[in-house]
Design an enzyme around this catalytic site. Sequence first.
Site, PDB file in Angstrom:
ATOM      1  N   ASP A   1       0.157  -6.929   4.808  1.00 20.83           N
ATOM      2  CA  ASP A   1      -0.615  -8.172   4.969  1.00 20.83           C
ATOM      3  C   ASP A   1       0.248  -9.379   5.344  1.00 20.83           C
ATOM      4  O   ASP A   1      -0.109 -10.136   6.234  1.00 20.83           O
ATOM      5  CB  ASP A   1      -1.408  -8.482   3.690  1.00 20.83           C
ATOM      6  CG  ASP A   1      -2.560  -7.503   3.483  1.00 20.83           C
ATOM      7  OD1 ASP A   1      -2.872  -6.740   4.415  1.00 20.83           O
ATOM      8  OD2 ASP A   1      -3.150  -7.499   2.387  1.00 20.83           O
TER       9      ASP A   1
ATOM     10  N   THR B   1       2.611 -10.215  14.543  1.00 20.71           N
ATOM     11  CA  THR B   1       1.450 -10.713  13.808  1.00 20.71           C
ATOM     12  C   THR B   1       0.631  -9.502  13.386  1.00 20.71           C
ATOM     13  O   THR B   1       0.502  -8.558  14.167  1.00 20.71           O
ATOM     14  CB  THR B   1       0.576 -11.580  14.749  1.00 20.71           C
ATOM     15  OG1 THR B   1       1.361 -12.667  15.201  1.00 20.71           O
ATOM     16  CG2 THR B   1      -0.655 -12.126  14.051  1.00 20.71           C
TER      17      THR B   1
ATOM     18  N   ASP C   1       1.863  -6.863  -4.397  1.00 17.73           N
ATOM     19  CA  ASP C   1       1.046  -6.866  -3.189  1.00 17.73           C
ATOM     20  C   ASP C   1       1.615  -8.013  -2.345  1.00 17.73           C
ATOM     21  O   ASP C   1       1.987  -9.060  -2.884  1.00 17.73           O
ATOM     22  CB  ASP C   1      -0.414  -7.144  -3.564  1.00 17.73           C
ATOM     23  CG  ASP C   1      -1.349  -7.009  -2.374  1.00 17.73           C
ATOM     24  OD1 ASP C   1      -2.162  -6.076  -2.390  1.00 17.73           O
ATOM     25  OD2 ASP C   1      -1.291  -7.844  -1.454  1.00 17.73           O
ATOM     26  N   SER C   2       1.678  -7.832  -1.048  1.00 22.23           N
ATOM     27  CA  SER C   2       2.368  -8.842  -0.241  1.00 22.23           C
ATOM     28  C   SER C   2       1.642 -10.187  -0.217  1.00 22.23           C
ATOM     29  O   SER C   2       2.224 -11.192   0.186  1.00 22.23           O
ATOM     30  CB  SER C   2       2.620  -8.332   1.172  1.00 22.23           C
ATOM     31  OG  SER C   2       1.443  -8.330   1.930  1.00 22.23           O
ATOM     32  N   SER C   3       0.404 -10.233  -0.673  1.00 23.98           N
ATOM     33  CA  SER C   3      -0.289 -11.524  -0.762  1.00 23.98           C
ATOM     34  C   SER C   3       0.370 -12.414  -1.813  1.00 23.98           C
ATOM     35  O   SER C   3       0.177 -13.633  -1.808  1.00 23.98           O
ATOM     36  CB  SER C   3      -1.753 -11.315  -1.136  1.00 23.98           C
ATOM     37  OG  SER C   3      -2.382 -10.554  -0.152  1.00 23.98           O
TER      38      SER C   3
ATOM     39  N   THR D   1       0.811  -1.224   0.000  1.00 25.88           N
ATOM     40  CA  THR D   1       0.000   0.000   0.000  1.00 25.88           C
ATOM     41  C   THR D   1       0.838   1.264   0.000  1.00 25.88           C
ATOM     42  O   THR D   1       0.496   2.244  -0.664  1.00 25.88           O
ATOM     43  CB  THR D   1      -0.898   0.022   1.268  1.00 25.88           C
ATOM     44  OG1 THR D   1      -1.730  -1.121   1.227  1.00 25.88           O
ATOM     45  CG2 THR D   1      -1.755   1.264   1.325  1.00 25.88           C
TER      46      THR D   1
ATOM     47  N   THR E   1      -0.090 -22.321  19.358  1.00 28.59           N
ATOM     48  CA  THR E   1      -1.431 -21.975  19.830  1.00 28.59           C
ATOM     49  C   THR E   1      -2.150 -21.023  18.872  1.00 28.59           C
ATOM     50  O   THR E   1      -1.516 -20.192  18.221  1.00 28.59           O
ATOM     51  CB  THR E   1      -1.389 -21.363  21.246  1.00 28.59           C
ATOM     52  OG1 THR E   1      -2.716 -20.966  21.596  1.00 28.59           O
ATOM     53  CG2 THR E   1      -0.479 -20.153  21.340  1.00 28.59           C
ATOM     54  N   GLN E   2      -3.466 -21.142  18.832  1.00 32.07           N
ATOM     55  CA  GLN E   2      -4.286 -20.209  18.047  1.00 32.07           C
ATOM     56  C   GLN E   2      -4.411 -18.868  18.751  1.00 32.07           C
ATOM     57  O   GLN E   2      -4.824 -17.883  18.152  1.00 32.07           O
ATOM     58  CB  GLN E   2      -5.717 -20.754  17.893  1.00 32.07           C
ATOM     59  CG  GLN E   2      -5.805 -22.022  17.134  1.00 32.07           C
ATOM     60  CD  GLN E   2      -7.237 -22.530  17.003  1.00 32.07           C
ATOM     61  OE1 GLN E   2      -8.198 -21.875  17.393  1.00 32.07           O
ATOM     62  NE2 GLN E   2      -7.369 -23.707  16.434  1.00 32.07           N
ATOM     63  N   CYS E   3      -4.090 -18.843  20.058  1.00 27.13           N
ATOM     64  CA  CYS E   3      -4.212 -17.593  20.811  1.00 27.13           C
ATOM     65  C   CYS E   3      -3.154 -16.602  20.325  1.00 27.13           C
ATOM     66  O   CYS E   3      -2.067 -16.992  19.901  1.00 27.13           O
ATOM     67  CB  CYS E   3      -3.989 -17.841  22.299  1.00 27.13           C
ATOM     68  SG  CYS E   3      -5.218 -18.940  23.008  1.00 27.13           S
TER      69      CYS E   3
HETATM   70  N1  ASP Z   1      -2.567  -5.472   0.436  1.00 29.05           N
HETATM   71  C1  ASP Z   1      -1.452  -4.689   0.893  1.00 29.05           C
HETATM   72  C2  ASP Z   1      -0.234  -5.585   0.925  1.00 29.05           C
HETATM   73  O1  ASP Z   1      -0.047  -6.326   1.852  1.00 29.05           O
HETATM   74  C3  ASP Z   1      -1.747  -4.101   2.226  1.00 29.05           C
HETATM   75  C4  ASP Z   1      -0.657  -3.203   2.777  1.00 29.05           C
HETATM   76  O2  ASP Z   1       0.340  -2.896   2.171  1.00 29.05           O
HETATM   77  O3  ASP Z   1      -0.835  -2.769   3.919  1.00 29.05           O
HETATM   78  O4  ASP Z   1       0.547  -5.578   0.004  1.00 29.05           O
END
Ligand code: ASP
Length: 339
Positions: free
Chosen positions: A89, A164, A56-58, A12, A275-277
């Site tokens: 992300d 996280t 995009d980091s995804s 972003t 853990t999920q916590c």
């Molecule tokens: N979708 C964006 C990413 O992770 C969100 C960000 O940059 O905050 O690339």
Amino acid sequence: MSRILLIYTGGTIGMMKNPETGSLTAFNFDELLSNIPELKLLEHDISTLSFDEPIDSSDMNPSSYVKLASLIEEHFEAYDGFVVLHGSDTMSYTASAISFMFENLKKPIIFTGSQLPIGDLRTDAKENLITSIQLAGLTKLGNPVIKEVGLYFEYKLYRANRTTKVNAEHFEAFESANFPALAESGVNLKINYEKLMKPNMRKEMLVHKSLNDNILVLKLFPGLNFKTLYHIFNTPNLEGLILETFGSGNAKTDPWFLNLIKNLIDRGVHIVNVTQCVGGAVFMGKYATSEELKKMGVISGNDITTEAAVAKMMYLLDKKLGPKVFKTIFETSLRGEMK
Ligand code: ASP
């Protein structure tokens, strides 16, 4: 004055709204810099580099980690510190991976990004970027103050492999529930010296650029059934499993479930219990619901985050260790990622 290399991978921070579709897409890195004239006011000598195609980091994956690690390695001697601009992300995953890839790191690698693009009036990008550069440039008696991989966001510097992403809207998007912040930015920069990594300065830095991604993260939930799990566990190339369990490492006690876990271990798959916590640690044997997992040799993730467990698993699997050695090493803190 420190020499800082700023690497833009995407996210972003450097995105713009496409006027036709309204969605955010990465734009030219030079334009990003022209949006921050403040950078010229910093005392440090800043050079910039960008991924050819910012993403995009995804879309980040182990090959992107290797690409990033190689860029840093290639320029390592020429700079005193590194700032990586990255989408928020999956920032904790990438930064955790980089922390394992650089062994005996003695310079700062600070990850940052933003929730709003740098061109936005209300952006959080400028403060994040400027303070990250200042932190990366901090020195004491000619040596960098930070000698590890950090993540700076909204006035706090964290150990990256302890973080996280916990909020998709707030500027305060990250949390490090099991480890205190390494620094806080207010009127002054307050450094938590006691908590900083203290690497052995005589040891040579090693860069590990091989990762194994034959892994799976499985979040347990009440109602998970035999048929589904049976199929998932029979993925032929599976070598490592990160099991996100309840509370302090607890799981269902149905014999079919325990048998599937046992079969996986017998097949040589390394299983780590996390853990999920958001906070706290795994303590197998505390409740009867984790006793069997412990007996079967499931590895304790202790207070590690899932993000760091994924990175550690990818890093260690490549070392082709036997089950006992793998377990011992996984249960040992290698980069300050667990207690
Ligand atoms: N979708 C964006 C990413 O992770 C969100 C960000 O940059 O905050 O690339």
